[in-house]
Design a protein around this motif. Sequence first.
Motif, PDB file in Angstrom:
ATOM      1  N   ARG A 234      -3.954  -0.010   0.964  1.00  0.00           N
ATOM      2  CA  ARG A 234      -4.580   1.057   1.729  1.00  0.00           C
ATOM      3  C   ARG A 234      -3.684   1.537   2.860  1.00  0.00           C
ATOM      4  O   ARG A 234      -3.618   2.721   3.159  1.00  0.00           O
ATOM      5  CB  ARG A 234      -5.921   0.578   2.302  1.00  0.00           C
ATOM      6  N   ARG A 235      -2.958   0.615   3.486  1.00  0.00           N
ATOM      7  CA  ARG A 235      -2.103   1.001   4.602  1.00  0.00           C
ATOM      8  C   ARG A 235      -0.933   1.856   4.109  1.00  0.00           C
ATOM      9  O   ARG A 235      -0.581   2.860   4.705  1.00  0.00           O
ATOM     10  CB  ARG A 235      -1.597  -0.255   5.320  1.00  0.00           C
TER      11      ARG A 235
ATOM     12  N   ILE B  76      -4.859  -5.816  -1.023  1.00  0.00           N
ATOM     13  CA  ILE B  76      -5.643  -4.584  -1.020  1.00  0.00           C
ATOM     14  C   ILE B  76      -5.496  -3.851   0.304  1.00  0.00           C
ATOM     15  O   ILE B  76      -5.277  -2.641   0.335  1.00  0.00           O
ATOM     16  CB  ILE B  76      -7.124  -4.897  -1.313  1.00  0.00           C
ATOM     17  N   ALA B  77      -5.539  -4.608   1.395  1.00  0.00           N
ATOM     18  CA  ALA B  77      -5.376  -3.995   2.718  1.00  0.00           C
ATOM     19  C   ALA B  77      -4.016  -3.316   2.798  1.00  0.00           C
ATOM     20  O   ALA B  77      -3.875  -2.214   3.344  1.00  0.00           O
ATOM     21  CB  ALA B  77      -5.499  -5.058   3.799  1.00  0.00           C
ATOM     22  N   LEU B  78      -3.035  -3.948   2.220  1.00  0.00           N
ATOM     23  CA  LEU B  78      -1.676  -3.420   2.229  1.00  0.00           C
ATOM     24  C   LEU B  78      -1.603  -2.118   1.441  1.00  0.00           C
ATOM     25  O   LEU B  78      -0.982  -1.141   1.874  1.00  0.00           O
ATOM     26  CB  LEU B  78      -0.751  -4.476   1.613  1.00  0.00           C
TER      27      LEU B  78
ATOM     28  N   THR C 247     -12.503   0.121  -4.262  1.00  0.00           N
ATOM     29  CA  THR C 247     -12.345   0.109  -2.804  1.00  0.00           C
ATOM     30  C   THR C 247     -11.140   0.907  -2.341  1.00  0.00           C
ATOM     31  O   THR C 247     -11.116   1.375  -1.220  1.00  0.00           O
ATOM     32  CB  THR C 247     -12.209  -1.325  -2.258  1.00  0.00           C
ATOM     33  N   TYR C 248     -10.115   1.052  -3.164  1.00  0.00           N
ATOM     34  CA  TYR C 248      -8.936   1.758  -2.657  1.00  0.00           C
ATOM     35  C   TYR C 248      -8.573   3.040  -3.407  1.00  0.00           C
ATOM     36  O   TYR C 248      -7.773   3.821  -2.915  1.00  0.00           O
ATOM     37  CB  TYR C 248      -7.716   0.820  -2.581  1.00  0.00           C
TER      38      TYR C 248
ATOM     39  N   ALA D 192      -7.352  -9.927  -0.842  1.00  0.00           N
ATOM     40  CA  ALA D 192      -7.780  -9.043   0.229  1.00  0.00           C
ATOM     41  C   ALA D 192      -6.585  -8.483   0.987  1.00  0.00           C
ATOM     42  O   ALA D 192      -6.550  -7.301   1.329  1.00  0.00           O
ATOM     43  CB  ALA D 192      -8.701  -9.810   1.182  1.00  0.00           C
ATOM     44  N   GLU D 193      -5.580  -9.342   1.216  1.00  0.00           N
ATOM     45  CA  GLU D 193      -4.402  -8.884   1.952  1.00  0.00           C
ATOM     46  C   GLU D 193      -3.648  -7.823   1.183  1.00  0.00           C
ATOM     47  O   GLU D 193      -3.183  -6.829   1.734  1.00  0.00           O
ATOM     48  CB  GLU D 193      -3.469 -10.067   2.216  1.00  0.00           C
TER      49      GLU D 193
ATOM     50  N   GLU E 222     -12.151  -4.097  -7.076  1.00  0.00           N
ATOM     51  CA  GLU E 222     -11.051  -3.792  -6.172  1.00  0.00           C
ATOM     52  C   GLU E 222     -10.637  -2.336  -6.286  1.00  0.00           C
ATOM     53  O   GLU E 222     -10.425  -1.669  -5.281  1.00  0.00           O
ATOM     54  CB  GLU E 222      -9.865  -4.699  -6.472  1.00  0.00           C
TER      55      GLU E 222
ATOM     56  N   THR F 195      -2.010   5.349   3.684  1.00  0.00           N
ATOM     57  CA  THR F 195      -2.145   6.167   4.895  1.00  0.00           C
ATOM     58  C   THR F 195      -0.779   6.557   5.428  1.00  0.00           C
ATOM     59  O   THR F 195      -0.642   7.539   6.157  1.00  0.00           O
ATOM     60  CB  THR F 195      -2.914   5.419   6.006  1.00  0.00           C
TER      61      THR F 195
END
Lengths: 330, 523
Positions: B460-461, B456-458, B481-482, B453-454, B478, B464
């Motif tokens: 996405r960040r 994946i969050a990374l 989601t991105y 999860a981390e 996964e 951006t």
Amino acid sequence: MNATSRLLPVAATTAVFLIGFLICSLTFPNFASLRVVMNLFTDNAFLGIVAVGMTFVIISGGIDLSVGSVIGFSTVFLAIAIERWGVPPLAAFALILVISALFGAAMGAAIEYFELPPFIVTLAGMFLARGASFLMSTESIPITADLYSHLAEQALRLPGGARLTVPAMVMILVVAGGMVLLHLTRFGANVYALGGSRVSTALMGVNVTRTTVLIYTLSSALAGLSGIVFSLYTSSGYSLSAVGVELDAIAAVVIGGTLLSGGYGFVFGTFVGVLIQGLIQTYISFDGSLSSWWAKIATGLLLFAFIGFQQVTLGLARRSRRHATGGAHA
Amino acid sequence: MTPSDTPTDDRRDPAPLLELAGFSKSFAGFKALDGVRLTLRHGEVHALLGENGAGKSTLIKCMTGVVHRDAGTLRLDGALIAPRSAAEATQAGLATVYQEVNLAPNLSVAQNLFLGRQPTRFGLVREGEMRRRAAAVLAGFDLNIDVAAPLESYSVAVQHIVAIARAVDQSARVLILDEPTASLDAHEVEILFAVMRKLKARGIGIVFVTHFLDQVYAICDRITVLRNGRLAGSATTAELPRLDLVKMMLGRELAHATAERALAAASGEAAGGREAAFAAFEGYGKAGYVAPFDLALRPGHVVGLAGLLGSGRTETTRLVFGAATADTGTAIVDGAKVALASPAEALHLGFGYCPEERKTEGIVAELTVRENIVLALQAKRGALKPLSRREQDEIAARFIRLLDIRPPDPERPIGLLSGGNQQKALLARWLATQPRLLILDEPTRGIDVGAHAEIIALIRRLCTEGMALLVVSSELEEIVTYADEVIVLRDRHHVARLTGEAITVPGILAAIAADAPAGEQAA
């Protein structure tokens, strides 16, 4: 490599020998005689014998650095056994053949079971055998047995005062036997297969362990035989004899067209390689004014030339193969 | 191509040729095989399929005795056999031909066919007799070649046939082909299939391991799928449509209908080109590696690469990064044509690459976290401009904080960190170079769920923040989601491009399984 490009290196080696012989004959008036050729055989018999064993080892993808030391050890062992212990010469011959064969088998087994590189194992074997011969004696021991003087006189008399001596006969038999064993038996095919691909050979159901042990046994046993011939030639045993002969043998094998990485080569090529080295020595002794070290320099240059030549022919063969493939399927 | 051209599908054969039951094998507590069974009938071509690490190779090795199994029985024609080596298996009638031709390239074709069993007289090999027999054996495979020539003078396809001929001639009744087609071109595959059909007609059972689904449907009668060391299913080819097969391999249970609908949506090409591409690849490809593809990478955009193992995902990323050199097409970066001939050039253009094999290609286990992080930045600056220790400490501290690498100790050897934290440090290494394009190959493989999860969050960040991303992942949930765009690969072709709404797990699965003409491989 197709069948003809495979024979190319041997053909080139033979051509070099013939050209060399021609040059010598033109330089020195009485060079071109059967007598000189027979002397060439006799003087290089011990090298020819070990080089045959080295051919098997190198084609299988290995190396045997111990053979020079095994020759040295054999001469010392024979001298001590015959002169000090009173062992009959023929029994001493049999003993040293068995000892050297076992020594080779042990090195082969070490290479197989401990998965060690042949370079390291036979380097250790080289130090062991040389050390053992120093342990037995550091001095040159003359061999005075009747058989030795008898064998030295034995020779097939040929026209022109040439003599085919016992060492030369042994070498010719070993070369002929080596050719039959390498080129005409299952064992020989296994030796080539090992040099081509060790993993595949094992997967094809060949007993790789047995083959490897046999190859090093053969090489060491031939070194023992070479030691016998060497002691006949010098009528003595000396722990410092045949130092560096392993390198001469490797040079002869490579000059004879065998690929150092394994898989390709012929016993006959090695035989011619030995004769070329002998020819250089003979040229120097005929000349009389040249330092004998020129022999080493000439051998070195020849080695470079032959390795370069092999790379070129291999490259050409690969290129022609790339053009040839595809149409093979009918 | 249809399963119906497999007339010898004797499904009700009362006496199977080979029966494996309850095969289990553990390596250091890890269950590589768990109660696997497989039944091979006379004259059957049986596909053995599964993703990487599913246990195919282990199963084959346990069958042929190369690896000792913990449990399981093996029956050939009803009789129990227990080979303990490849040689014993061959004697028992079980022969294996591997992807790499396991013959001696320097020996003649005839010697290769008969090595170890050459005809002899008085201990000498009868060369003429051996050649005559070799020619006769190969004639049975419609192969008329000079058997005295060295094996290496022939193409890989011919070498494969020689290997098969050797195996069959040693009275093999079961032939195991372990990815024999991986290095063959389409024509050579046809030649091999012709040989397989001949063997089938002789009643020989063939276990065929491959990654090419088209080939499975072209030649196989029955399919067995392994997943995570277990039997995922077994069925005749006719009973198992592609979509079900892919689901079986990837282990995802999805309603048929949704998948079909998504597939329809997928084929409708959409969007793209709104923002100027940072890097664009047109008709980019390499023969025998990846078929030519188009790819546009935009700032703030994530492109996902999906497909089965061996479909050309990693190969695509290697081409983009210059680790492999394309032989067709053009690469355009910032509007200018560039030659991506080496990773050094790609680095210079602002590309970063996190490889799949983290342990072997990524981290340097003995070096500290700090040293690993500054590695790429230092390489980019060149050896003449060393980073001072103070700069290194700053960079390491910043990324450890930013990515929450634990334990937050820059001087700890990276090998001692968990997989997830190693992966974060590896990401940090590339982020430190401030890349404009980051290529991630399986960024979440082998790390625990929380770290997934981390990461994946990374991703996405990063996106951006205006970085372009190219991500390879087998984790379809996964990817959806991105990713802003998903490219689906099959048999080394880019076969579908999904954007926006079309990016769904069923949609991707359907594209992977689609019976599209793109895979001309075995046509």
